[in-house]
Scaffold this motif. Structure first.
Motif, PDB file in Angstrom:
ATOM      1  N   LYS A   8       0.856  -1.194   0.000  1.00 24.23           N
ATOM      2  CA  LYS A   8       0.000   0.000   0.000  1.00 24.23           C
ATOM      3  C   LYS A   8       0.892   1.245   0.000  1.00 24.23           C
ATOM      4  CE  LYS A   8      -3.422   2.582   2.651  1.00 24.23           C
ATOM      5  NZ  LYS A   8      -3.987   2.823   3.994  1.00 24.23           N
ATOM      6  N   GLU A  10       1.393   4.878   0.965  1.00 26.21           N
ATOM      7  CA  GLU A  10       0.781   5.806   1.920  1.00 26.21           C
ATOM      8  C   GLU A  10       1.112   7.267   1.617  1.00 26.21           C
ATOM      9  OE1 GLU A  10      -1.602   4.703   4.288  1.00 26.21           O
ATOM     10  OE2 GLU A  10      -0.321   4.425   6.016  1.00 26.21           O
ATOM     11  N   ARG A  17      -0.050  12.921   0.546  1.00 29.17           N
ATOM     12  CA  ARG A  17      -0.625  11.584   0.660  1.00 29.17           C
ATOM     13  C   ARG A  17      -0.710  10.940  -0.713  1.00 29.17           C
ATOM     14  NH1 ARG A  17      -4.472   9.779   4.686  1.00 29.17           N
ATOM     15  NH2 ARG A  17      -6.026   9.287   3.111  1.00 29.17           N
ATOM     16  N   ARG A  21      -4.386   4.347  -2.981  1.00 31.40           N
ATOM     17  CA  ARG A  21      -4.093   3.827  -1.649  1.00 31.40           C
ATOM     18  C   ARG A  21      -4.533   2.380  -1.455  1.00 31.40           C
ATOM     19  NH1 ARG A  21      -2.716   7.759   1.352  1.00 31.40           N
ATOM     20  NH2 ARG A  21      -3.150   6.607   3.248  1.00 31.40           N
ATOM     21  N   SER A  22      -4.812   1.697  -2.547  1.00 34.47           N
ATOM     22  CA  SER A  22      -5.294   0.321  -2.405  1.00 34.47           C
ATOM     23  C   SER A  22      -4.124  -0.639  -2.158  1.00 34.47           C
ATOM     24  CB  SER A  22      -6.067  -0.083  -3.648  1.00 34.47           C
ATOM     25  OG  SER A  22      -5.280   0.111  -4.783  1.00 34.47           O
ATOM     26  N   TRP A  23      -4.445  -1.805  -1.630  1.00 42.33           N
ATOM     27  CA  TRP A  23      -3.448  -2.848  -1.404  1.00 42.33           C
ATOM     28  C   TRP A  23      -3.313  -3.667  -2.685  1.00 42.33           C
ATOM     29  CZ3 TRP A  23      -0.390  -3.490   2.818  1.00 42.33           C
ATOM     30  CH2 TRP A  23      -0.736  -2.790   3.993  1.00 42.33           C
ATOM     31  N   TYR A  71      -0.053   0.189  12.617  1.00 41.43           N
ATOM     32  CA  TYR A  71      -1.031  -0.214  11.601  1.00 41.43           C
ATOM     33  C   TYR A  71      -1.627  -1.544  12.031  1.00 41.43           C
ATOM     34  CZ  TYR A  71      -3.431  -1.002   7.269  1.00 41.43           C
ATOM     35  OH  TYR A  71      -4.427  -1.211   6.351  1.00 41.43           O
ATOM     36  N   LYS A  73      -4.768  -2.916  11.037  1.00 40.29           N
ATOM     37  CA  LYS A  73      -5.805  -3.548  10.203  1.00 40.29           C
ATOM     38  C   LYS A  73      -5.345  -4.860   9.590  1.00 40.29           C
ATOM     39  CE  LYS A  73      -7.903   0.827   8.883  1.00 40.29           C
ATOM     40  NZ  LYS A  73      -8.193   1.712   7.732  1.00 40.29           N
TER      41      LYS A  73
HETATM   42  C1  I3P Z   1      -8.449   2.400  -0.347  1.00 44.34           C
HETATM   43  C2  I3P Z   1      -8.503   0.939   0.078  1.00 44.34           C
HETATM   44  C3  I3P Z   1      -7.450   0.661   1.156  1.00 44.34           C
HETATM   45  C4  I3P Z   1      -7.623   1.619   2.333  1.00 44.34           C
HETATM   46  C5  I3P Z   1      -7.589   3.061   1.889  1.00 44.34           C
HETATM   47  C6  I3P Z   1      -8.603   3.359   0.821  1.00 44.34           C
HETATM   48  O1  I3P Z   1      -9.490   2.633  -1.237  1.00 44.34           O
HETATM   49  O2  I3P Z   1      -9.768   0.634   0.594  1.00 44.34           O
HETATM   50  O3  I3P Z   1      -7.577  -0.675   1.584  1.00 44.34           O
HETATM   51  O4  I3P Z   1      -6.571   1.413   3.242  1.00 44.34           O
HETATM   52  O5  I3P Z   1      -7.867   3.849   3.038  1.00 44.34           O
HETATM   53  O6  I3P Z   1      -8.434   4.679   0.350  1.00 44.34           O
HETATM   54  P1  I3P Z   1      -9.396   2.286  -2.828  1.00 44.34           P
HETATM   55  O7  I3P Z   1      -9.207   0.811  -2.956  1.00 44.34           O
HETATM   56  O8  I3P Z   1     -10.690   2.755  -3.370  1.00 44.34           O
HETATM   57  O9  I3P Z   1      -8.233   3.036  -3.352  1.00 44.34           O
HETATM   58  P2  I3P Z   1      -6.701   0.538   4.553  1.00 44.34           P
HETATM   59  O10 I3P Z   1      -6.788  -0.875   4.110  1.00 44.34           O
HETATM   60  O11 I3P Z   1      -5.431   0.833   5.298  1.00 44.34           O
HETATM   61  O12 I3P Z   1      -7.908   0.999   5.279  1.00 44.34           O
HETATM   62  P3  I3P Z   1      -7.091   5.182   3.436  1.00 44.34           P
HETATM   63  O13 I3P Z   1      -7.350   6.188   2.360  1.00 44.34           O
HETATM   64  O14 I3P Z   1      -7.678   5.561   4.740  1.00 44.34           O
HETATM   65  O15 I3P Z   1      -5.634   4.862   3.558  1.00 44.34           O
END
Ligand code: I3P
Length: 108
Positions: A8, A10, A17, A21-23, A71, A73
């Motif tokens: 991810k 960050e 930022r 931000r997806s994994w 972290y 989660k």
């Molecule tokens: C992100 C995705 C990530 C999440 C992130 C989201 O959305 O759900 O898993 O991080 O949260 O922005 P998308 O897939 O639509 O890009 P976490 O797993 O750490 O919650 P964030 O913006 O709060 O970092």
């Protein structure tokens, strides 16, 4: 060191930022002071100059790796902080694999 990790992004830089931000599951190759990302091992072996999503390799000089204790989660996650302030979270399969990455990246 190389292997599969879930990543991810960050921070683009210390003040910005990351927008995506997806994994993502990626094949990671760290050597010669750089970390490059690939779709999978097969892609790395076949075309090492062709990076995942066209991403330029990261400069590991003065980079810091540490367990991402704050972290909560996901498990087995460590943080990579680059000299330019960019930051990534990287998830290993288990605790031993995470330690292997930390040791390997610190030994470079
Ligand atoms: C992100 C995705 C990530 C999440 C992130 C989201 O959305 O759900 O898993 O991080 O949260 O922005 P998308 O897939 O639509 O890009 P976490 O797993 O750490 O919650 P964030 O913006 O709060 O970092």
């Amino acid at each position: 060191v190389e292997g599969t990790l879930v990543r991810k992004h960050e921070w683009e830089s210390a003040a910005k930022r990351a927008s995506n931000r997806s994994w993502d599951k990626v094949y990671v190759v760290a050597k010669e002071g750089r970390m490059a990302f690939y779709k999978d091992q097969k892609s790395y072996k076949a075309t090492p100059e062709q990076h995942w999503r066209g991403e330029a390799p990261l400069d590991l000089n003065r980079a810091v790796v540490e367990v991402a204790a704050n972290y909560t989660k996901k498990k087995h996650v460590f943080r990579l902080r680059l000299d330019n302030g960019a930051e990534f979270l990287l998830q290993a399969h288990d605790e031993a694999e995470m330690q292997w990455w930390l040791d390997g990246l610190r030994a470079r």
